[in-house]
Design a protein around this motif. Structure first.
Motif, PDB file in Angstrom:
ATOM      1  N   HIS A  80      53.255  82.958  54.184  1.00 47.05           N
ATOM      2  CA  HIS A  80      53.968  82.417  55.332  1.00 47.05           C
ATOM      3  C   HIS A  80      55.378  81.951  54.942  1.00 47.05           C
ATOM      4  CE1 HIS A  80      54.467  80.546  59.225  1.00 47.05           C
ATOM      5  NE2 HIS A  80      54.834  79.418  58.633  1.00 47.05           N
ATOM      6  N   GLU A  81      55.496  81.371  53.783  1.00 50.78           N
ATOM      7  CA  GLU A  81      56.810  80.916  53.307  1.00 50.78           C
ATOM      8  C   GLU A  81      57.729  82.104  53.016  1.00 50.78           C
ATOM      9  OE1 GLU A  81      58.740  78.261  49.671  1.00 50.78           O
ATOM     10  OE2 GLU A  81      56.558  78.387  49.929  1.00 50.78           O
ATOM     11  N   GLU A  82      57.198  83.137  52.383  1.00 46.17           N
ATOM     12  CA  GLU A  82      58.019  84.296  52.037  1.00 46.17           C
ATOM     13  C   GLU A  82      58.456  85.083  53.267  1.00 46.17           C
ATOM     14  OE1 GLU A  82      59.127  85.268  48.845  1.00 46.17           O
ATOM     15  OE2 GLU A  82      58.540  83.156  48.645  1.00 46.17           O
ATOM     16  N   LEU A  83      57.614  85.150  54.294  1.00 41.08           N
ATOM     17  CA  LEU A  83      57.962  85.898  55.497  1.00 41.08           C
ATOM     18  C   LEU A  83      59.135  85.275  56.242  1.00 41.08           C
ATOM     19  CD1 LEU A  83      54.446  86.888  56.890  1.00 41.08           C
ATOM     20  CD2 LEU A  83      56.258  88.441  56.166  1.00 41.08           C
ATOM     21  N   SER A 113      42.751  94.469  56.677  1.00 44.47           N
ATOM     22  CA  SER A 113      42.105  93.163  56.541  1.00 44.47           C
ATOM     23  C   SER A 113      43.116  92.102  56.111  1.00 44.47           C
ATOM     24  CB  SER A 113      40.966  93.245  55.507  1.00 44.47           C
ATOM     25  OG  SER A 113      39.982  94.172  55.917  1.00 44.47           O
ATOM     26  N   TYR A 114      44.048  92.494  55.246  1.00 47.44           N
ATOM     27  CA  TYR A 114      45.098  91.584  54.771  1.00 47.44           C
ATOM     28  C   TYR A 114      45.917  91.062  55.947  1.00 47.44           C
ATOM     29  CZ  TYR A 114      49.228  90.271  51.961  1.00 47.44           C
ATOM     30  OH  TYR A 114      50.262  89.603  51.374  1.00 47.44           O
ATOM     31  N   CYS A 115      46.339  91.955  56.845  1.00 48.80           N
ATOM     32  CA  CYS A 115      47.133  91.557  58.010  1.00 48.80           C
ATOM     33  C   CYS A 115      46.295  90.725  58.982  1.00 48.80           C
ATOM     34  CB  CYS A 115      47.683  92.795  58.718  1.00 48.80           C
ATOM     35  SG  CYS A 115      48.888  93.722  57.730  1.00 48.80           S
ATOM     36  N   ARG A 116      45.045  91.124  59.179  1.00 42.36           N
ATOM     37  CA  ARG A 116      44.191  90.396  60.124  1.00 42.36           C
ATOM     38  C   ARG A 116      43.951  88.962  59.644  1.00 42.36           C
ATOM     39  NH1 ARG A 116      40.106  93.335  59.770  1.00 42.36           N
ATOM     40  NH2 ARG A 116      38.808  92.001  58.435  1.00 42.36           N
ATOM     41  N   MET A 117      43.671  88.783  58.356  1.00 42.35           N
ATOM     42  CA  MET A 117      43.424  87.441  57.825  1.00 42.35           C
ATOM     43  C   MET A 117      44.676  86.571  57.918  1.00 42.35           C
ATOM     44  SD  MET A 117      40.900  87.930  54.521  1.00 42.35           S
ATOM     45  CE  MET A 117      41.965  89.076  53.679  1.00 42.35           C
ATOM     46  N   TYR A 118      45.842  87.171  57.655  1.00 42.45           N
ATOM     47  CA  TYR A 118      47.062  86.368  57.756  1.00 42.45           C
ATOM     48  C   TYR A 118      47.352  85.979  59.206  1.00 42.45           C
ATOM     49  CZ  TYR A 118      51.867  84.930  57.979  1.00 42.45           C
ATOM     50  OH  TYR A 118      52.990  84.216  58.255  1.00 42.45           O
ATOM     51  N   THR A 119      47.121  86.885  60.146  1.00 42.58           N
ATOM     52  CA  THR A 119      47.342  86.581  61.566  1.00 42.58           C
ATOM     53  C   THR A 119      46.459  85.424  62.003  1.00 42.58           C
ATOM     54  OG1 THR A 119      47.905  88.898  61.983  1.00 42.58           O
ATOM     55  CG2 THR A 119      47.332  87.542  63.890  1.00 42.58           C
ATOM     56  N   THR A 120      45.192  85.417  61.542  1.00 42.85           N
ATOM     57  CA  THR A 120      44.277  84.312  61.866  1.00 42.85           C
ATOM     58  C   THR A 120      44.775  83.004  61.268  1.00 42.85           C
ATOM     59  OG1 THR A 120      42.411  85.851  61.899  1.00 42.85           O
ATOM     60  CG2 THR A 120      41.901  83.511  61.679  1.00 42.85           C
ATOM     61  N   PHE A 121      45.249  83.056  60.025  1.00 42.99           N
ATOM     62  CA  PHE A 121      45.756  81.851  59.368  1.00 42.99           C
ATOM     63  C   PHE A 121      47.011  81.316  60.052  1.00 42.99           C
ATOM     64  CE2 PHE A 121      49.052  80.319  56.487  1.00 42.99           C
ATOM     65  CZ  PHE A 121      48.452  79.180  55.972  1.00 42.99           C
ATOM     66  N   ALA A 122      47.890  82.215  60.476  1.00 45.46           N
ATOM     67  CA  ALA A 122      49.210  81.809  60.955  1.00 45.46           C
ATOM     68  C   ALA A 122      49.232  81.424  62.425  1.00 45.46           C
ATOM     69  CB  ALA A 122      50.213  82.935  60.707  1.00 45.46           C
ATOM     70  N   GLN A 123      48.095  81.397  63.094  1.00 46.11           N
ATOM     71  CA  GLN A 123      48.090  81.029  64.507  1.00 46.11           C
ATOM     72  C   GLN A 123      48.690  79.641  64.726  1.00 46.11           C
ATOM     73  OE1 GLN A 123      47.344  82.672  67.347  1.00 46.11           O
ATOM     74  NE2 GLN A 123      47.199  84.479  66.034  1.00 46.11           N
ATOM     75  N   TYR A 125      51.110  78.326  63.294  1.00 49.27           N
ATOM     76  CA  TYR A 125      52.561  78.364  63.187  1.00 49.27           C
ATOM     77  C   TYR A 125      53.201  79.311  64.200  1.00 49.27           C
ATOM     78  CZ  TYR A 125      51.668  76.224  58.623  1.00 49.27           C
ATOM     79  OH  TYR A 125      51.265  75.403  57.618  1.00 49.27           O
ATOM     80  N   LYS A 126      52.384  79.961  65.017  1.00 51.05           N
ATOM     81  CA  LYS A 126      52.902  81.005  65.909  1.00 51.05           C
ATOM     82  C   LYS A 126      53.708  82.021  65.086  1.00 51.05           C
ATOM     83  CE  LYS A 126      51.328  79.231  69.715  1.00 51.05           C
ATOM     84  NZ  LYS A 126      50.263  79.852  70.483  1.00 51.05           N
ATOM     85  N   ALA A 127      53.121  82.454  64.021  1.00 51.04           N
ATOM     86  CA  ALA A 127      53.869  83.234  63.031  1.00 51.04           C
ATOM     87  C   ALA A 127      54.275  84.608  63.532  1.00 51.04           C
ATOM     88  CB  ALA A 127      53.040  83.389  61.763  1.00 51.04           C
ATOM     89  N   THR A 128      53.654  85.113  64.577  1.00 48.04           N
ATOM     90  CA  THR A 128      54.034  86.443  65.039  1.00 48.04           C
ATOM     91  C   THR A 128      55.473  86.447  65.522  1.00 48.04           C
ATOM     92  OG1 THR A 128      53.097  85.867  67.195  1.00 48.04           O
ATOM     93  CG2 THR A 128      51.711  87.104  65.681  1.00 48.04           C
ATOM     94  N   MET A 129      55.933  85.363  66.171  1.00 50.31           N
ATOM     95  CA  MET A 129      57.321  85.274  66.604  1.00 50.31           C
ATOM     96  C   MET A 129      58.246  85.149  65.397  1.00 50.31           C
ATOM     97  SD  MET A 129      57.397  85.670  69.780  1.00 50.31           S
ATOM     98  CE  MET A 129      59.091  85.248  70.035  1.00 50.31           C
ATOM     99  N   ARG A 130      57.791  84.444  64.383  1.00 56.43           N
ATOM    100  CA  ARG A 130      58.621  84.245  63.209  1.00 56.43           C
ATOM    101  C   ARG A 130      58.853  85.550  62.464  1.00 56.43           C
ATOM    102  NH1 ARG A 130      57.727  79.498  58.747  1.00 56.43           N
ATOM    103  NH2 ARG A 130      59.614  79.906  57.533  1.00 56.43           N
TER     104      ARG A 130
END
Length: 521
Positions: A80-83, A113-123, A125-130
């Motif tokens: 999340h920090e690197e993105l 699976s890597y992307c799916r797990m990160y999407t679940t974690f980043a909810q 932070y609303k990370a999809t917009m970031r």
């Protein structure tokens, strides 16, 4: 159905298990089990808002976790920090994750699976917009639908003022300014002021399909207005107009339009303004309050837009150019025989080699630039005031014209002093006893005599003329120089005739006997 652990625990102190079951849809047995387990592990309120129901479930019932698959779990906090950094993507991070697993002998998850797990974690932070809105990447601009009013102090007429908006989507930091029109000059001025307010430039500029920005919209690419394109090139940004009737292409500015309509336009509804500057001072005061207004969402990492801009986005903006953009107009002109062009009844010089050529002229409020086949050949400060003023650069003149222009009384006196005292006396006499133009013409002839006969000869000739003539003229000085040259030539010839050159045949050659020889005999 997923168990609502948070809601069950938050309702437990004040509600019965029956009412909690009715509210959540779970059985009373499950509710009782959750409450008892919370007491066993001493989990008390308030619960950390960052924890999801899934995470609470793993805390309450760790024995129900699925058996490990033996695969390496990614470091989601690091991801999340690197993105948030420029040009970093999930695919790049996955490649690094795979490499790390390979080096340590561990098994990686698949990319899906890597992307799916990160999407679940980043909810949280609303990370999809970031991910889609990198810091310093975009600036979205538009006009607000609602308007403001300025009252003419002389006539009492109500003038409509339009609100220009610019938003940085990553931090949601905004800028706004009121103008009396939505024409091209005000549109460009709004962009310039927005960049100055933000203190930098974004990589991409997203605008609406207004005529001030887009001349036409083809099937594949929009055709930008030339002035708008020049502004983008000046700031080193790329204009990507939103699609027609697609407000989601610039959602942040659309959302900010609604928010600022409330916090700026509606907030000023009961105030009266008699100048545009007075209105903008009030607008900027409300804008400052808007950017410093605390976020209401709990997932926001920063307290307000201003803090988010200063900590997460300001560093990513590109540096402003040395000078702000000035709106320019283009014209075509023909170079006249006097190597000047006529622009708005003013004359500007260009190099004389372009006489008769057509040139392109770029006009700003302060500068005139002349181009020939895309190459700039001249520039001048723009002239204002009375008609038919001239701006002439001596470097544009032919050599003969340069000599004429640079020939002044001061330059003439300086030249005379460099030659000698008597030449200086003659030059002073000419300048003091003749009209300036006529005197300069005579001095120019005198300079030509100096080049032809030499400075020392000219000084001697002027000294000789001073002795015999009350009025030294260039004609007399020229006659003296001619006579001195003739005299010098005659003397040289006579001298050469008396000198012995080559071999001379003596008396011995002709068989004569000298007196000494005869006496000896």
């Amino acid at each position: 159905m997923a168990i609502q652990f948070r809601k069950i625990l938050e309702l437990a102190p004040d509600h019965s298990q029956r009412s909690i079951a009715a509210s959540t849809g779970h059985s009373r047995r499950k509710i009782k089990e959750v409450i008892e387990r919370a007491k066993q592990i001493e989990l008390t309120l308030p619960i950390d808002p960052a924890l999801t129901d899934a995470q609470l479930g793993r805390i309450l019932f760790p024995e129900l976790l699925p058996e490990t698959t033996g695969r390496e779990i990614p470091n989601f906090e690091y991801m999340h920090e690197e993105l948030g950094k420029k040009n970093v993507t999930l695919s790049l991070l996955y490649y690094e994750y795979q490499t790390s697993c390979r080096d340590s002998g561990k098994i990686p998850y698949s990319y899906r699976s890597y992307c799916r797990m990160y999407t679940t974690f980043a909810q949280k932070y609303k990370a999809t917009m970031r991910i889609r809105r990198k810091p310093g990447e975009l600036m979205e601009v538009d006009w607000a639908g609602s308007t403001l009013t300025v009252i003419d102090a002389d006539t009492g007429e109500k003038l409509t003022a339009y609100l220009y908006l610019a938003v940085l989507p990553s931090s949601q930091y905004g800028y706004c300014e009121a103008f009396l029109s939505m024409t091209m000059p005000d549109w460009i001025r709004g962009h310039v002021h927005a960049y100055e307010y933000f203190g930098g430039v974004t990589e991409i500029l997203v605008s609406d399909n207004l005529k001030t920005g887009v001349s036409s919209h083809t099937k594949f690419d929009p055709v930008l207005n030339p002035v708008y394109r020049d502004m983008a090139e000046h700031y080193g940004t790329v204009v990507m107009p939103a699609r027609v009737r697609r407000p989601k292409d610039k959602p942040k500015v659309e959302g900010t339009v609604k928010a600022l309509s409330t916090w700026v336009i509606a907030a000023l509804r009961n105030q009266r303004f008699f100048t545009l500057d007075e209105l903008n001072q009030a607008v900027w005061s409300k804008l400052r309050d808007f950017n410093q207004r605390p976020f209401t969402k709990t997932y926001k990492a920063c307290r307000n837009r201003e803090e988010g801009f200063n900590t997460e986005e300001k560093f990513a903006l590109h540096q402003l150019p040395a000078t702000p953009f000035e709106m320019a107009a283009w014209k075509i002109a023909t170079v006249q025989p006097d190597y000047h062009i006529l622009v708005d009844r003013m004359f500007y010089s260009v190099p004389f080699q372009y006489i008769g050529s057509q040139v392109d002229v770029r006009l700003t409020s302060t500068l005139i630039e002349v181009f020939f086949k895309d190459s700039r050949i001249a520039s001048h400060a723009r002239l204002y005031g009375r008609r038919e003023q001239f701006s002439t650069n001596q470097e544009h003149m032919p050599e003969a014209h340069k000599l004429y222009v640079s020939h002044t009384p001061e330059s003439s006196r300086n030249w005379a002093l460099s030659v000698g005292e008597h030449v200086n006396t003659v030059v002073d006499y000419l300048l003091n006893h003749m009209p300036e133009r006529q005197a300069l013409h005579k001095i120019l002839s005198l300079q030509k005599l100096g080049k032809k006969y030499g400075a020392s000869q000219l000084e001697e000739a002027c000294a000789e003329v001073e002795k015999v003539a009350q009025v030294p003229t260039v004609r007399i000085i020229e006659r003296v120089l001619i006579n001195r040259k003739k005299t010098s030539s005659t003397t040289q010839i006579e001298k050469q005739s008396t000198e012995d050159y080559g071999f001379t045949r003596g008396a011995e050659y002709f068989g004569r006997i000298t007196n000494d020889q005869s006496r000896n005999d």
